[in-house]
Design a protein around this motif. Sequence first.
Motif, PDB file in Angstrom:
ATOM      1  N   ALA A 168       0.829  -1.205   0.000  1.00 61.75           N
ATOM      2  CA  ALA A 168       0.000   0.000   0.000  1.00 61.75           C
ATOM      3  C   ALA A 168       0.865   1.258   0.000  1.00 61.75           C
ATOM      4  N   VAL A 169       1.960   1.238   0.750  1.00 68.00           N
ATOM      5  CA  VAL A 169       2.871   2.385   0.780  1.00 68.00           C
ATOM      6  C   VAL A 169       3.543   2.559  -0.585  1.00 68.00           C
ATOM      7  N   ALA A 170       3.974   1.463  -1.201  1.00 66.34           N
ATOM      8  CA  ALA A 170       4.580   1.555  -2.535  1.00 66.34           C
ATOM      9  C   ALA A 170       3.597   2.209  -3.507  1.00 66.34           C
ATOM     10  N   ASP A 171       2.318   1.823  -3.430  1.00 65.18           N
ATOM     11  CA  ASP A 171       1.299   2.442  -4.290  1.00 65.18           C
ATOM     12  C   ASP A 171       1.117   3.924  -3.963  1.00 65.18           C
ATOM     13  N   ALA A 172       1.028   4.249  -2.683  1.00 63.62           N
ATOM     14  CA  ALA A 172       0.803   5.642  -2.280  1.00 63.62           C
ATOM     15  C   ALA A 172       1.946   6.541  -2.729  1.00 63.62           C
ATOM     16  N   VAL A 173       3.171   6.086  -2.584  1.00 64.11           N
ATOM     17  CA  VAL A 173       4.327   6.891  -2.988  1.00 64.11           C
ATOM     18  C   VAL A 173       4.358   7.032  -4.508  1.00 64.11           C
ATOM     19  N   ALA A 174       4.124   5.941  -5.228  1.00 63.04           N
ATOM     20  CA  ALA A 174       4.106   6.017  -6.695  1.00 63.04           C
ATOM     21  C   ALA A 174       3.001   6.955  -7.175  1.00 63.04           C
ATOM     22  N   ASP A 175       1.831   6.880  -6.557  1.00 64.42           N
ATOM     23  CA  ASP A 175       0.719   7.757  -6.937  1.00 64.42           C
ATOM     24  C   ASP A 175       1.047   9.225  -6.656  1.00 64.42           C
ATOM     25  N   GLU A 176       1.701   9.489  -5.521  1.00 66.23           N
ATOM     26  CA  GLU A 176       2.059  10.871  -5.182  1.00 66.23           C
ATOM     27  C   GLU A 176       3.099  11.420  -6.146  1.00 66.23           C
ATOM     28  N   ILE A 177       4.071  10.615  -6.497  1.00 65.75           N
ATOM     29  CA  ILE A 177       5.087  11.066  -7.459  1.00 65.75           C
ATOM     30  C   ILE A 177       4.423  11.356  -8.797  1.00 65.75           C
ATOM     31  N   ALA A 178       3.521  10.478  -9.232  1.00 67.83           N
ATOM     32  CA  ALA A 178       2.807  10.713 -10.493  1.00 67.83           C
ATOM     33  C   ALA A 178       1.979  11.996 -10.413  1.00 67.83           C
ATOM     34  N   ARG A 179       1.318  12.221  -9.269  1.00 71.63           N
ATOM     35  CA  ARG A 179       0.521  13.446  -9.101  1.00 71.63           C
ATOM     36  C   ARG A 179       1.407  14.685  -9.212  1.00 71.63           C
ATOM     37  N   ARG A 180       2.567  14.636  -8.569  1.00 72.86           N
ATOM     38  CA  ARG A 180       3.484  15.771  -8.623  1.00 72.86           C
ATOM     39  C   ARG A 180       4.022  16.011 -10.027  1.00 72.86           C
ATOM     40  N   MET A 181       4.058  14.959 -10.823  1.00 79.14           N
ATOM     41  CA  MET A 181       4.520  15.086 -12.200  1.00 79.14           C
ATOM     42  C   MET A 181       3.385  15.509 -13.134  1.00 79.14           C
ATOM     43  N   GLY A 182       2.187  15.701 -12.569  1.00 79.05           N
ATOM     44  CA  GLY A 182       1.059  16.182 -13.365  1.00 79.05           C
ATOM     45  C   GLY A 182       0.103  15.108 -13.819  1.00 79.05           C
ATOM     46  N   ASP A 183       0.319  13.867 -13.420  1.00 78.17           N
ATOM     47  CA  ASP A 183      -0.588  12.780 -13.772  1.00 78.17           C
ATOM     48  C   ASP A 183      -1.568  12.556 -12.635  1.00 78.17           C
ATOM     49  N   LYS A 184      -2.834  12.302 -12.994  1.00 75.47           N
ATOM     50  CA  LYS A 184      -3.804  11.979 -11.951  1.00 75.47           C
ATOM     51  C   LYS A 184      -3.593  10.553 -11.462  1.00 75.47           C
ATOM     52  N   LYS A 185      -3.228   9.653 -12.347  1.00 83.93           N
ATOM     53  CA  LYS A 185      -2.917   8.273 -11.996  1.00 83.93           C
ATOM     54  C   LYS A 185      -1.656   7.888 -12.748  1.00 83.93           C
ATOM     55  N   PRO A 186      -0.843   7.012 -12.154  1.00 83.32           N
ATOM     56  CA  PRO A 186       0.349   6.563 -12.879  1.00 83.32           C
ATOM     57  C   PRO A 186      -0.064   5.921 -14.202  1.00 83.32           C
ATOM     58  N   SER A 187       0.675   6.219 -15.240  1.00 87.05           N
ATOM     59  CA  SER A 187       0.356   5.651 -16.547  1.00 87.05           C
ATOM     60  C   SER A 187       1.258   4.477 -16.822  1.00 87.05           C
ATOM     61  N   GLY A 188       0.837   3.660 -17.762  1.00 87.17           N
ATOM     62  CA  GLY A 188       1.632   2.517 -18.161  1.00 87.17           C
ATOM     63  C   GLY A 188       2.371   2.781 -19.458  1.00 87.17           C
ATOM     64  N   ASP A 189       2.548   4.057 -19.808  1.00 87.19           N
ATOM     65  CA  ASP A 189       3.228   4.367 -21.048  1.00 87.19           C
ATOM     66  C   ASP A 189       4.685   3.935 -20.967  1.00 87.19           C
ATOM     67  N   VAL A 190       5.146   3.326 -22.034  1.00 85.90           N
ATOM     68  CA  VAL A 190       6.516   2.843 -22.106  1.00 85.90           C
ATOM     69  C   VAL A 190       7.216   3.555 -23.239  1.00 85.90           C
ATOM     70  N   ILE A 191       8.391   4.083 -22.948  1.00 84.92           N
ATOM     71  CA  ILE A 191       9.195   4.750 -23.978  1.00 84.92           C
ATOM     72  C   ILE A 191      10.143   3.714 -24.570  1.00 84.92           C
ATOM     73  N   GLU A 192      10.095   3.538 -25.871  1.00 82.68           N
ATOM     74  CA  GLU A 192      10.998   2.601 -26.536  1.00 82.68           C
ATOM     75  C   GLU A 192      12.432   3.118 -26.421  1.00 82.68           C
ATOM     76  N   LEU A 193      13.342   2.253 -26.043  1.00 83.01           N
ATOM     77  CA  LEU A 193      14.740   2.643 -25.898  1.00 83.01           C
ATOM     78  C   LEU A 193      15.591   2.204 -27.078  1.00 83.01           C
ATOM     79  N   ARG A 194      14.976   1.519 -28.025  1.00 85.28           N
ATOM     80  CA  ARG A 194      15.756   1.055 -29.173  1.00 85.28           C
ATOM     81  C   ARG A 194      16.329   2.240 -29.915  1.00 85.28           C
ATOM     82  N   ARG A 195      17.540   2.042 -30.379  1.00 80.66           N
ATOM     83  CA  ARG A 195      18.209   3.116 -31.124  1.00 80.66           C
ATOM     84  C   ARG A 195      17.600   3.237 -32.510  1.00 80.66           C
ATOM     85  N   ALA A 196      17.436   4.469 -32.947  1.00 85.72           N
ATOM     86  CA  ALA A 196      16.837   4.703 -34.260  1.00 85.72           C
ATOM     87  C   ALA A 196      17.847   4.498 -35.358  1.00 85.72           C
TER      88      ALA A 196
END
Length: 156
Positions: free
Chosen positions: A128-156
């Motif tokens: 529950a604490v792991a969720d609360a901290v992750a949610d707070e960090i996401a809120r501070r970053m401007g997200d209402k809920k943490p997103s599952g967006d993944v940035i591709e790291l493959r080189r272009a």
Amino acid sequence: MKLSGSAGRSVDLATRTATLADSKTGRSMRPLSHAACSILSSLSRTSELVFSSGKTGKALTGYRSSWDRIVRLAVLPGDVTLHVLRHSFASTAAELDYSELTIAALIGHKSGSITSLYVHHADATLLAVADAVADEIARRMGDKKPSGDVIELRRA
């Protein structure tokens, strides 16, 4: 879903835990937030490895070039390191008034408790604490809920 790493490391999405057999403090189990598990489960896989080398498909052994790409793609300041993110996570937990013992358990510091040697799962409080901290960090970053967006790291 249980994914493997190397050298005794594993991620168990069902129990929301990451086990590190060879951390600086010995065997350590860390609770994972729902957001982290969501992202990990959404990644396409070619093996049961949590993170594999794109070239060989074997376990990732270094992180420097991957981390440099993450920093660049996320437009983070150059002085942001994994240690800085770990410190920020712990500081956010402290700002949310979680105890030092709880924060120590979240980030894998030895608590000195004999009982901790016998515990092999993350309890509901730590999850529950792991969720609360992750949610707070996401809120501070401007997200209402943490997103599952993944940035591709493959080189272009």
